[in-house]
Design a protein around this motif. Structure first.
Motif, PDB file in Angstrom:
ATOM      1  N   LYS A  53       0.219  10.333   0.356  1.00  0.00           N
ATOM      2  CA  LYS A  53       1.430  11.115   0.116  1.00  0.00           C
ATOM      3  C   LYS A  53       2.621  10.172   0.204  1.00  0.00           C
ATOM      4  CE  LYS A  53       4.277  14.725   2.111  1.00  0.00           C
ATOM      5  NZ  LYS A  53       4.475  15.576   3.278  1.00  0.00           N
ATOM      6  N   MET A  54       3.420  10.161  -0.866  1.00  0.00           N
ATOM      7  CA  MET A  54       4.593   9.296  -0.905  1.00  0.00           C
ATOM      8  C   MET A  54       5.825  10.141  -1.193  1.00  0.00           C
ATOM      9  SD  MET A  54       3.149   6.001  -3.030  1.00  0.00           S
ATOM     10  CE  MET A  54       3.082   6.876  -4.558  1.00  0.00           C
ATOM     11  N   THR A  55       6.929   9.789  -0.566  1.00  0.00           N
ATOM     12  CA  THR A  55       8.200  10.476  -0.806  1.00  0.00           C
ATOM     13  C   THR A  55       9.224   9.455  -1.268  1.00  0.00           C
ATOM     14  OG1 THR A  55       7.681  12.034   0.958  1.00  0.00           O
ATOM     15  CG2 THR A  55       9.968  11.939   0.229  1.00  0.00           C
ATOM     16  N   ALA A  91      -3.864   1.968   1.230  1.00  0.00           N
ATOM     17  CA  ALA A  91      -3.687   2.881   0.096  1.00  0.00           C
ATOM     18  C   ALA A  91      -2.455   2.500  -0.716  1.00  0.00           C
ATOM     19  CB  ALA A  91      -3.585   4.316   0.588  1.00  0.00           C
ATOM     20  N   ILE A  92      -1.370   2.150  -0.033  1.00  0.00           N
ATOM     21  CA  ILE A  92      -0.145   1.731  -0.720  1.00  0.00           C
ATOM     22  C   ILE A  92      -0.414   0.490  -1.546  1.00  0.00           C
ATOM     23  CG2 ILE A  92       2.197   0.820  -0.381  1.00  0.00           C
ATOM     24  CD1 ILE A  92       2.299   2.674   2.131  1.00  0.00           C
ATOM     25  N   ASP A  95      -2.090  -4.114  -5.537  1.00  0.00           N
ATOM     26  CA  ASP A  95      -2.344  -5.065  -4.457  1.00  0.00           C
ATOM     27  C   ASP A  95      -1.084  -5.784  -3.965  1.00  0.00           C
ATOM     28  OD1 ASP A  95      -4.292  -5.857  -2.660  1.00  0.00           O
ATOM     29  OD2 ASP A  95      -4.686  -7.729  -3.704  1.00  0.00           O
ATOM     30  N   ILE A  96       0.079  -5.176  -4.189  1.00  0.00           N
ATOM     31  CA  ILE A  96       1.321  -5.738  -3.655  1.00  0.00           C
ATOM     32  C   ILE A  96       1.485  -5.240  -2.220  1.00  0.00           C
ATOM     33  CG2 ILE A  96       3.842  -5.789  -3.842  1.00  0.00           C
ATOM     34  CD1 ILE A  96       3.438  -5.355  -6.876  1.00  0.00           C
ATOM     35  N   ASN A  97       1.722  -6.157  -1.309  1.00  0.00           N
ATOM     36  CA  ASN A  97       1.910  -5.820   0.095  1.00  0.00           C
ATOM     37  C   ASN A  97       3.171  -4.977   0.250  1.00  0.00           C
ATOM     38  OD1 ASN A  97       2.541  -5.824   2.873  1.00  0.00           O
ATOM     39  ND2 ASN A  97       1.532  -7.775   3.158  1.00  0.00           N
ATOM     40  N   PRO A  98       3.087  -3.819   0.912  1.00  0.00           N
ATOM     41  CA  PRO A  98       4.281  -2.984   1.066  1.00  0.00           C
ATOM     42  C   PRO A  98       5.418  -3.673   1.817  1.00  0.00           C
ATOM     43  CG  PRO A  98       2.415  -2.058   2.295  1.00  0.00           C
ATOM     44  CD  PRO A  98       1.906  -3.219   1.495  1.00  0.00           C
ATOM     45  N   GLU A  99       5.101  -4.699   2.596  1.00  0.00           N
ATOM     46  CA  GLU A  99       6.147  -5.441   3.297  1.00  0.00           C
ATOM     47  C   GLU A  99       7.049  -6.178   2.310  1.00  0.00           C
ATOM     48  OE1 GLU A  99       6.407  -5.086   6.597  1.00  0.00           O
ATOM     49  OE2 GLU A  99       4.596  -3.888   6.632  1.00  0.00           O
ATOM     50  N   LYS A 100       6.564  -6.388   1.075  1.00  0.00           N
ATOM     51  CA  LYS A 100       7.333  -7.127   0.065  1.00  0.00           C
ATOM     52  C   LYS A 100       8.170  -6.203  -0.811  1.00  0.00           C
ATOM     53  CE  LYS A 100       4.265 -11.006  -0.074  1.00  0.00           C
ATOM     54  NZ  LYS A 100       4.816 -12.193   0.358  1.00  0.00           N
TER      55      LYS A 100
END
Length: 87
Positions: free
Chosen positions: A46-48, A70-71, A77-82
Motif C-alpha cells: 500500500k502506497m500513498t 516490496a518497494i 530494484d531502486i533502493n527507497p533510500e535513494k
C-alpha cells in the motif's frame, strides 16, 4: 529480487493486450465468491502519494517479506533510500 525492464513489446505481446485487459476487467467486476486460500496468499504493498494523498495497492510476489523489499520490487530494484521528494 530484480526485474527485467521491458522497453518494447513484441507483436505477439501487443496482440495479447486486449485479451488481458478483458480478463482483468472481468476479474475486477466479478461479484462471484472469492477463493479464500488464494486471497490469503496475496501480498499487497500500500502506497500513498505524499502530494495528492492518492492511495494505491499493488500486488507483489509472495516471496517478498518486507515493505522495503516490496518497494524495491515495484520500482525496478531502486533502493527507497535513494528516492527524492519532488514538489
Amino acid at each position: 529480487m530484480s526485474q527485467t525492464k521491458v522497453k518494447k513489446l513484441t507483436p505477439e505481446q501487443a496482440a495479447l493486450i486486449p485479451v488481458y485487459r478483458e480478463k482483468w476487467r472481468a476479474i475486477a467486476l466479478s461479484t462471484g465468491p472469492i477463493d479464500r486460500s488464494q486471497a490469503a496468499e496475496t501480498i499487497l504493498l500500500k502506497m500513498t502519494c505524499p502530494n495528492t494523498g492518492f492511495v494505491q495497492a499493488l500486488r507483489v510476489p509472495p516471496e517478498v517479506r518486507s515493505a522495503k523489499e516490496a518497494i524495491r520490487w515495484v520500482n525496478w530494484d531502486i533502493n527507497p533510500e535513494k528516492f527524492s521528494v519532488q514538489t
